[in-house]
Design a protein around this motif. Sequence first.
Motif, short mmCIF file in Angstrom:
data_model
loop_
_atom_site.label_atom_id
_atom_site.label_comp_id
_atom_site.label_asym_id
_atom_site.label_seq_id
_atom_site.Cartn_x
_atom_site.Cartn_y
_atom_site.Cartn_z
N THR A 80 -1.00 5.88 3.37
CA THR A 80 -1.27 4.45 3.52
C THR A 80 -2.32 4.22 4.60
O THR A 80 -3.24 3.42 4.44
N ARG A 103 0.83 -1.21 0.00
CA ARG A 103 0.00 0.00 0.00
C ARG A 103 0.86 1.25 0.00
O ARG A 103 0.53 2.25 -0.64
N THR A 125 -6.12 2.77 4.25
CA THR A 125 -6.55 1.62 5.04
C THR A 125 -7.82 1.93 5.82
O THR A 125 -8.73 1.09 5.89
#
Lengths: 716, 82
Positions: free
Chosen positions: A673, A559, A677
């Motif tokens: 990231t 990611r 998420t």
Amino acid sequence: MDFHSKSAIGSVKETSLMYQNCVDGLVIALAGNPNTGKSTIFNSLTGLNQHTGNWPGKTVANAQGRYNHKGNNYNLIDLPGTYSLAANSPEEEIARDFICFGRPQATVVVADATTLERNLNLVLQIMEITDKVVVCVNLLDEAGRKGIHIDLQRLSSLLGVPVIGTSARTGVGLNELQDTIQDVASGKITTKPLKVHYNSLIEDLVSKIEPVISLCIKDKFISRWISLRLLENQDPFLEVVGKYLAKDICSEKDILHTLTQLEQYLVQNNIGKDELCDSMVLEILKNAEEISAATISYAKQSYNQQDRQIDNILTSRLFGIPIMISLLGLILWITIEGANYPSQALTIGLFWFEEKLTDFCLWVNCPNWLHGALVLGVYRTLAWVIAVMLPPMAIFFPLFTILEDLGYLPRVAFNLDNFFKKACAHGKQALTMCMGLGCNAAGVIACRIIDSPRERLIATITNNFVPCNGRFPALIALAMIFIAGSAGQYQSVLAVLTIVALIVLGIVITLTVSKLLSHTILKGMPSSFTLELPPYRKPQIGRIIVRSLYDRTLFVLGRAVMVAAPAGLIIWIMANVFMGDNEISIIQYGANVLDPFARYLGLDGFILIAFILGFPANEIVIPILIMAYMSTGQLIEINSLESLRELFVSHEWTWLTALCTMLFFLNHFPCGTTLLTICKETQSKKWPLVAFIVPTMTGIILCFVVAQTVRLLGWA
Amino acid sequence: MGSLIPLHQLSPGSSGIVKKLTAQGNERRRMMDLGLVYNTKIKSLQKSPCGDPIAYELRGVVIALRSESASQILVEYLATDE
């Protein structure tokens, strides 16, 4: 609340779609209580590495995998671990809806041999929905060590379905399990599941509803189960049934009529729904009790004495918290110390490759701007993120997973829950925060273990207040130079104390913000507290390394790469495109614009723009700042603290600038990231936005107050 | 027959028998699913270092309950370990 139901329904729809698309394979559901080794069985059968942890409630979204056994293809659906199918939580709802409406060809219920009685509650509930059940009594090896013996044959004949004993960690019994799944799914074994008989009142009511229901729903099994559920809870349940059967059963005249009659009957006879519900639960538990009494024998009375003795130390008033802090401190120390060498090695390797790329570009006569954008921009940023991010994660996650596998983490939640309770949060948030020390994105994923919706969101939004691995090196460097700079031989001690103070501040902010959130935007969200303290288990080192590298490290790194590559391009463009009469770079221009505002916060324009451009990863904030100060066109690093100090001081840094920068490091928007998420975990755009705004505002306010106060007092 | 006391007042090391749940709705169902029903034997193991929650053992499982949950479970005192 909306995000939960959305994700729950989404995943069931997906799985039923998948079920229809897989003509070649059979669909097998895997259900069970939390922490029964269900995921270990899933992994062993499918080979797909899905994470299993020794804490209850890990799998929220259902994982799927395929395997082949004796020429047949199977699709295994790993349902969330639940104690019941009462639909008290989104997880229970997913499991219930899939078993009932996903129509798997067989459902495997994994039960923990060491706590079989409690597990039978779920087994009996599932056997009310489907007759295609295989019971897998797992952790037989552990039960054997504790002197617990289970008569599997007797259990099978009492339940009326096949029972297979397994020790999934060593692979014992898995072959037999696969054979049995095949036989049940193909109909070679016909099961006669034990039917729980309720008291005469309930049976009487069911006999009135069931014939009407079965007019609409052909499956005899489901119609009894639906009738039972209608006795408990009508409206929401009817809605669910209608959705999955694509049939509006509420509009069926007969059903409506019967339900109205039922309602009247209950009112006339003064029977409460709770009463009905209670006696159903009791009846199932009574059955579970009787079955376990007939099948389980204990060789030693005090079979879990050892666990209790360990608990007496690890959760004791005297040692509980000191042991916890030392363990965590040790892990952090190993991570920070141990990451240095591999980080340097990676840097050397990746930058060597950058040179080769440059040589290649020269050789093919690639234009300067293209080489700059791709090699010095995209590649260098990527290389930087990987080199500084990978080693600490590769060390931290396995170490943390050992504690998880041991079963120690729920004890941490137990030790600290009182603090979190006062902040209207869940004790398990302590674990997601510890995970956040490694990486906030991983910390956000870990929030899945919190089964209560409100507390899970609180933990998700506040995870960023814990400094992650990516922020530590910068914090340490700043503390060494500006806070502990004049402390001589005590420099590193003072720097460590500064970092500890910052972490403590992060914890205090987390608790304060948690409390604020639960009284404001999260007010009214459902909340509950359940914490199981599972038996201690011997960690499996090999499995831990593979799992934590594959599932956590590479996942997060993947990611990060997705965010860092485009950001690298943008940073390069901003540093290399010049504008205006003075021919200044966009970064310089941006810094000039932001400067007046940044000064109020005790920062300067360059620092603020470095934070903004450092959005893909906190690791590159300092390199961007150095690049901006030195007006170079690409990220560079200064290894010596002394030259770093000189550079910063020449840009008018004081200890206050450093302090405010550190505070802003601790309190600003999460990295790309982490936000990505949060977006995936909550299935919404609202919560990532909240997670962006809350820490940023906190940072701005904190820095403003500190900077203005210090200036007012004339300290700097 | 002794009188009923709320579970959180059961001192660590003592066991009791669940006689009544005063919790309602979801909370009640959750407790029942954990096996906290009439006539279940339950033992208070130990308090968290901060005093709350308290760990209990029932049906071979250890669960921690916060005092506000445990106060909704009424038990009859049974015995104390020596």
